[in-house]
Design a protein around this motif. Structure first.
Motif, PDB file in Angstrom:
ATOM      1  N   PHE A   1      -6.188 -35.133 -28.849  1.00  0.00           N
ATOM      2  CA  PHE A   1      -7.088 -36.144 -29.425  1.00  0.00           C
ATOM      3  C   PHE A   1      -8.551 -35.853 -29.078  1.00  0.00           C
ATOM      4  N   VAL A   2      -9.361 -35.739 -30.113  1.00  0.00           N
ATOM      5  CA  VAL A   2     -10.798 -35.502 -29.956  1.00  0.00           C
ATOM      6  C   VAL A   2     -11.508 -36.607 -30.732  1.00  0.00           C
ATOM      7  N   ARG A   3     -12.561 -37.160 -30.151  1.00  0.00           N
ATOM      8  CA  ARG A   3     -13.253 -38.286 -30.803  1.00  0.00           C
ATOM      9  C   ARG A   3     -14.145 -37.788 -31.942  1.00  0.00           C
ATOM     10  N   THR A   4     -13.636 -37.855 -33.160  1.00  0.00           N
ATOM     11  CA  THR A   4     -14.381 -37.360 -34.333  1.00  0.00           C
ATOM     12  C   THR A   4     -14.167 -38.304 -35.508  1.00  0.00           C
ATOM     13  N   GLU A   5     -14.589 -37.846 -36.677  1.00  0.00           N
ATOM     14  CA  GLU A   5     -14.438 -38.647 -37.900  1.00  0.00           C
ATOM     15  C   GLU A   5     -13.137 -38.347 -38.638  1.00  0.00           C
ATOM     16  N   LEU A   6     -12.235 -37.605 -38.003  1.00  0.00           N
ATOM     17  CA  LEU A   6     -11.024 -37.149 -38.698  1.00  0.00           C
ATOM     18  C   LEU A   6     -10.201 -38.295 -39.278  1.00  0.00           C
ATOM     19  N   THR A   7     -10.274 -39.475 -38.671  1.00  0.00           N
ATOM     20  CA  THR A   7      -9.487 -40.619 -39.175  1.00  0.00           C
ATOM     21  C   THR A   7      -9.940 -41.020 -40.582  1.00  0.00           C
ATOM     22  N   GLY A   8     -11.139 -40.609 -40.974  1.00  0.00           N
ATOM     23  CA  GLY A   8     -11.635 -40.918 -42.319  1.00  0.00           C
ATOM     24  C   GLY A   8     -10.734 -40.368 -43.415  1.00  0.00           C
ATOM     25  N   SER A   9      -9.959 -39.331 -43.096  1.00  0.00           N
ATOM     26  CA  SER A   9      -9.101 -38.748 -44.134  1.00  0.00           C
ATOM     27  C   SER A   9      -7.694 -39.351 -44.134  1.00  0.00           C
ATOM     28  N   ILE A  10      -7.440 -40.366 -43.277  1.00  0.00           N
ATOM     29  CA  ILE A  10      -6.102 -40.987 -43.241  1.00  0.00           C
ATOM     30  C   ILE A  10      -6.092 -42.206 -44.172  1.00  0.00           C
ATOM     31  N   ASP A  11      -5.230 -42.176 -45.182  1.00  0.00           N
ATOM     32  CA  ASP A  11      -5.154 -43.284 -46.148  1.00  0.00           C
ATOM     33  C   ASP A  11      -4.369 -44.477 -45.619  1.00  0.00           C
ATOM     34  N   ASP A  12      -3.299 -44.214 -44.887  1.00  0.00           N
ATOM     35  CA  ASP A  12      -2.408 -45.254 -44.382  1.00  0.00           C
ATOM     36  C   ASP A  12      -3.135 -46.056 -43.290  1.00  0.00           C
ATOM     37  N   ALA A  13      -3.450 -47.338 -43.607  1.00  0.00           N
ATOM     38  CA  ALA A  13      -4.308 -48.146 -42.720  1.00  0.00           C
ATOM     39  C   ALA A  13      -3.718 -48.289 -41.318  1.00  0.00           C
ATOM     40  N   GLN A  14      -2.405 -48.486 -41.255  1.00  0.00           N
ATOM     41  CA  GLN A  14      -1.778 -48.703 -39.946  1.00  0.00           C
ATOM     42  C   GLN A  14      -1.835 -47.431 -39.102  1.00  0.00           C
ATOM     43  N   VAL A  15      -1.534 -46.304 -39.728  1.00  0.00           N
ATOM     44  CA  VAL A  15      -1.587 -45.018 -39.009  1.00  0.00           C
ATOM     45  C   VAL A  15      -3.029 -44.721 -38.597  1.00  0.00           C
ATOM     46  N   ARG A  16      -3.966 -45.025 -39.517  1.00  0.00           N
ATOM     47  CA  ARG A  16      -5.387 -44.760 -39.213  1.00  0.00           C
ATOM     48  C   ARG A  16      -5.837 -45.550 -37.990  1.00  0.00           C
ATOM     49  N   GLU A  17      -5.463 -46.836 -37.954  1.00  0.00           N
ATOM     50  CA  GLU A  17      -5.825 -47.700 -36.822  1.00  0.00           C
ATOM     51  C   GLU A  17      -5.279 -47.142 -35.510  1.00  0.00           C
ATOM     52  N   GLU A  18      -4.032 -46.703 -35.553  1.00  0.00           N
ATOM     53  CA  GLU A  18      -3.372 -46.212 -34.332  1.00  0.00           C
ATOM     54  C   GLU A  18      -4.063 -44.944 -33.825  1.00  0.00           C
ATOM     55  N   VAL A  19      -4.366 -44.025 -34.750  1.00  0.00           N
ATOM     56  CA  VAL A  19      -5.032 -42.777 -34.328  1.00  0.00           C
ATOM     57  C   VAL A  19      -6.435 -43.091 -33.810  1.00  0.00           C
ATOM     58  N   ARG A  20      -7.125 -44.020 -34.511  1.00  0.00           N
ATOM     59  CA  ARG A  20      -8.487 -44.387 -34.088  1.00  0.00           C
ATOM     60  C   ARG A  20      -8.458 -44.950 -32.669  1.00  0.00           C
ATOM     61  N   ARG A  21      -7.449 -45.813 -32.417  1.00  0.00           N
ATOM     62  CA  ARG A  21      -7.323 -46.415 -31.082  1.00  0.00           C
ATOM     63  C   ARG A  21      -7.168 -45.330 -30.018  1.00  0.00           C
ATOM     64  N   ASN A  22      -6.330 -44.352 -30.323  1.00  0.00           N
ATOM     65  CA  ASN A  22      -6.112 -43.267 -29.356  1.00  0.00           C
ATOM     66  C   ASN A  22      -7.379 -42.428 -29.169  1.00  0.00           C
TER      67      ASN A  22
END
Ligand code: NAP
Length: 246
Positions: A187-208
């Motif tokens: 896990f690296v703190r970047t903007e990569l979550t911007g490419s995740i469409d699934d809101a729940q998965v995006r939230e979880e990755v962002r949290r991590n």
């Protein structure tokens, strides 16, 4: 003089995250950097900022899903700085989610950017490396390919395809011309979550990422370590993750 001083390095995905941090660090240490990505305003701003600090940088609009764009990126490096020492194939997207969602468009997009994009970079850079008698391919793969977890199957598959590709290429290239390096970040703190469409998965990755992700500069230091080695030393694979990542 460091071993990075004077090297010419093209970086895909240089408009944010790991690519941007790598561009800044290498430029600071004396490399000429050629910045590729689609968001050209970001690239122009970064190139200007590096030049204002006394570095050498140019921006080159690059969509890695287009073979011609990679040829132009490599061509720009040679035209502007006389050669290309290193290509950092870093552009990537993570349209992750359960396979059973059948996000076929997302699968296609990840294959196009994460795998085909690296292949197009290799196709563009290899002839230049061979002609020069040296060259270095660095790619950003992922710990997703080492510890396979739910929702990341296709993403991990694209990253492991690149890992396999580089190992095959390495074995074909033992004449001393080519070095290959595959870096696997956690896990690296970047903007990569911007490419995740699934809101729940995006939230979880962002949290991590926000909770315990390391800074992109940590990965940039690994890139620098790999390319500053003498030409007879190849750093093949590096894993770098947060100490607390399971
Ligand atoms: N962050 C993590 O936790 C992590 C972990 C392991 C591996 N990685 C890998 O690290 C690499 C960099 O990602 P990051 O974390 O730094 O995320 P990021 O901040 O989202 O950076 C991704 C970069 O890829 C570029 N990109 C995306 N699609 C592109 C395309 N079609 N053509 C050209 N460039 C494209 C983006 O630029 P534009 O949108 O401007 O084109 C951006 O510069 C990726 O390969 C990613 O898979 C990240």
């Amino acid at each position: 003089m460091t071993a990075i001083e004077g090297q010419v390095v093209a970086i895909t995905g240089a408009s944010s995250g790991i690519g941007e941090a790598t561009a800044r660090l290498l430029a600071e240490r004396g490399a000429a950097v050629v910045l590729g990505a689609r968001r050209t305003e970001r690239l122009d701003h970064l190139a200007r900022d590096i030049r204002d600090r006394g570095g050498r940088a140019i921006a080159c609009a690059t969509d890695v899903t287009r073979r011609g764009d990679l040829e132009r990126l490599v061509g720009q490096a040679v035209a502007e700085f006389g050669r290309l020492d290193v290509l950092v194939g870093n552009a990537g997207i993570a349209r992750i989610g359960p396979v059973s969602d059948l996000d076929v468009d997302g699968w296609d997009a990840m294959i196009d950017v994460n795998l085909r994009g690296v292949l197009y970079g290799i196709a563009a850079a290899l002839p230049v490396f061979r002609q020069q008698g040296h060259g270095h391919l660095v790619t950003t793969v992922s710990t997703s390919g080492l510890k396979i977890v739910p929702t990341q199957a296709v993403y991990a598959a694209t990253k492991n395809a690149v890992r396999t590709l580089l190992e095959g290429l390495r074995q074909e290239s033992t004449d001393g011309v080519l070095r290959t390096t595959a870096i696997s970040p956690g896990f690296v703190r970047t903007e990569l979550t911007g490419s995740i469409d699934d809101a729940q998965v995006r939230e979880e990755v962002r949290r991590n990422m926000d909770g315990f992700g390391i800074e992109p500069e940590a990965v940039a230091r690994v890139v620098a370590f790999a390319i500053e080695q003498p030409r007879d030393v190849e750093i093949g694979e590096v894993t770098i993750r947060p100490t607390v990542q399971g």
